[in-house]
Design a protein around this motif. Sequence first.
Motif, short mmCIF file in Angstrom:
data_model
loop_
_atom_site.label_atom_id
_atom_site.label_comp_id
_atom_site.label_asym_id
_atom_site.label_seq_id
_atom_site.Cartn_x
_atom_site.Cartn_y
_atom_site.Cartn_z
N LEU A 160 0.84 -1.21 0.00
CA LEU A 160 0.00 0.00 0.00
C LEU A 160 0.87 1.25 0.00
O LEU A 160 1.71 1.44 0.89
N ASP A 161 0.65 2.09 -1.01
CA ASP A 161 1.25 3.43 -1.01
C ASP A 161 0.19 4.36 -0.42
O ASP A 161 -0.93 4.44 -0.95
N VAL A 162 0.53 5.07 0.65
CA VAL A 162 -0.51 5.84 1.36
C VAL A 162 -1.00 7.06 0.57
O VAL A 162 -2.01 7.65 0.94
N THR A 163 -0.29 7.42 -0.51
CA THR A 163 -0.80 8.51 -1.34
C THR A 163 -1.94 8.01 -2.26
O THR A 163 -2.56 8.80 -2.95
N ASP A 164 -2.18 6.70 -2.26
CA ASP A 164 -3.25 6.10 -3.06
C ASP A 164 -4.45 5.85 -2.14
O ASP A 164 -4.60 4.76 -1.56
N LEU A 179 -6.22 2.35 -0.18
CA LEU A 179 -6.32 2.35 1.28
C LEU A 179 -7.77 2.05 1.70
O LEU A 179 -8.02 1.19 2.56
N ALA A 180 -8.72 2.75 1.07
CA ALA A 180 -10.14 2.54 1.42
C ALA A 180 -10.56 1.10 1.13
O ALA A 180 -11.29 0.49 1.92
N GLU A 181 -10.06 0.53 0.02
CA GLU A 181 -10.43 -0.86 -0.31
C GLU A 181 -9.93 -1.83 0.76
O GLU A 181 -10.64 -2.74 1.16
N LEU A 182 -8.69 -1.60 1.24
CA LEU A 182 -8.15 -2.49 2.27
C LEU A 182 -8.92 -2.36 3.58
O LEU A 182 -9.20 -3.36 4.25
N LEU A 190 -1.65 11.36 5.19
CA LEU A 190 -2.48 11.56 6.39
C LEU A 190 -3.91 11.94 6.01
O LEU A 190 -4.87 11.43 6.60
N TYR A 191 -4.06 12.80 5.01
CA TYR A 191 -5.39 13.19 4.56
C TYR A 191 -6.19 11.95 4.12
O TYR A 191 -7.36 11.78 4.49
N ASN A 192 -5.54 11.07 3.36
CA ASN A 192 -6.22 9.85 2.90
C ASN A 192 -6.65 8.98 4.09
O ASN A 192 -7.74 8.42 4.12
N VAL A 193 -5.76 8.87 5.07
CA VAL A 193 -6.07 8.07 6.27
C VAL A 193 -7.26 8.67 7.01
O VAL A 193 -8.20 7.96 7.40
N LEU A 194 -7.26 9.99 7.18
CA LEU A 194 -8.35 10.63 7.93
C LEU A 194 -9.68 10.54 7.17
O LEU A 194 -10.74 10.34 7.78
N GLU A 195 -9.62 10.66 5.86
CA GLU A 195 -10.85 10.57 5.07
C GLU A 195 -11.47 9.17 5.17
O GLU A 195 -12.67 9.03 5.37
N VAL A 196 -10.63 8.15 5.04
CA VAL A 196 -11.18 6.79 5.13
C VAL A 196 -11.66 6.52 6.56
O VAL A 196 -12.70 5.86 6.77
N ALA A 197 -10.97 7.08 7.54
CA ALA A 197 -11.39 6.90 8.94
C ALA A 197 -12.76 7.56 9.17
O ALA A 197 -13.62 7.03 9.86
N ARG A 198 -12.97 8.71 8.54
CA ARG A 198 -14.26 9.41 8.65
C ARG A 198 -15.37 8.57 8.01
O ARG A 198 -16.43 8.38 8.60
N GLU A 199 -15.07 8.03 6.83
CA GLU A 199 -16.11 7.28 6.12
C GLU A 199 -16.38 5.91 6.73
O GLU A 199 -17.51 5.44 6.72
N GLU A 200 -15.34 5.28 7.26
CA GLU A 200 -15.50 3.89 7.74
C GLU A 200 -15.48 3.80 9.27
O GLU A 200 -15.37 2.72 9.83
#
Length: 318
Positions: free
Chosen positions: A53-57, A61-64, A99-109
Amino acid sequence: MKKILVTGALGQIGSELTMLLRKEYGVHNVIATSRRIKEGHEELIESGIFEILDVTDGKSLAELVKKYKVNTIIHLAAILSAVGEKNPQRAWDINMNGLYNVLEVAREENCSVFTPSSIAVFGDSTPKDNTPQDTIQRPNTIYGVTKVAGELLCDYYYHKYGVDTRGVRFPGLISYETLPGGGTTDYAVHIYYDALKHKKYTSFIAKGTKMDMMYMPDALKAIVQLMEADPSKLIHRNAFNVTAMSFDPEEIAASIRKHIPEFELDYDVDPVRQAIAESWPNSLDDTAAREEWGWNPDYDLDAMTKDMLEKLRVKLGL
Ligand code: NAD
């Protein structure tokens, strides 16, 4: 924490944290991820769930997170201080967009998030001794800028969306398992290797430069303890000052000489890393962490030196 996804799992912290989490929370409940496979980590990769996983993707990240029904993300993937200065644009991209990607998926999931901040959030205008929890944060490295922005973004997601974000400002971390990834405090790891191999070390940090440090077992303990802490007790979420010791190169050398009396230390100071070190605190005040979630480190300098030398002797076959 129930189902935990770790980013940057093959780094200095992740390689040890992943194994600890698998032991404490179950092998099937920890998803280790890394941008690429790295040599020397075969045991971690083969002994549990591992995904590239590249965290800029953000999409991957959301799929995992959905695939494994993750409820906690421990976000360790980042570019560190000295490496960041060589390519600030890349450091901004990975540290902020990751970090933005992590926070967004955390918000949604609906996931909890742990993101380490750093003593790099402080700068020349910060009080240097016993640096308070709430104080001036005007760093002059791109790494520090991303860490301050990251603290603010994590607090924003907590207040705006109720995402359970938590973090600590780690000092320099010392460990024998995986070499550090290009930070300013790395000298305090390399000194133990050279002490055992050559009985001599040339420090890129100058005599008299004090920085906070921590032994890895305490860093892992801090992550688990904070993530398991009662949320109603947490006033400072992003991020808590934590420390275990503060020393300069002479003091760590003196601690090593208790075991290797002939050990010699000399200096070839790197101006870039020295300037970064001088802009950071001499010692942190971690009262808030102690009061809000019971932080209390186990290792001081001498206890760490004894353990590091014992473990490295075995690792290096000496
Ligand atoms: P490290 O450099 O050893 O590990 C970070 C890992 O992230 C590396 O394996 C790297 O390959 C990976 N990575 C980089 N870009 C990536 C990307 N785009 N996608 C996925 N992975 C990527 O760092 P570490 O010491 O384990 O640090 C982990 C976290 O702790 C970081 O946020 C760091 O800022 C913080 N921290 C570390 C220290 C320390 O002394 N080690 C101190 C303070 C804070």
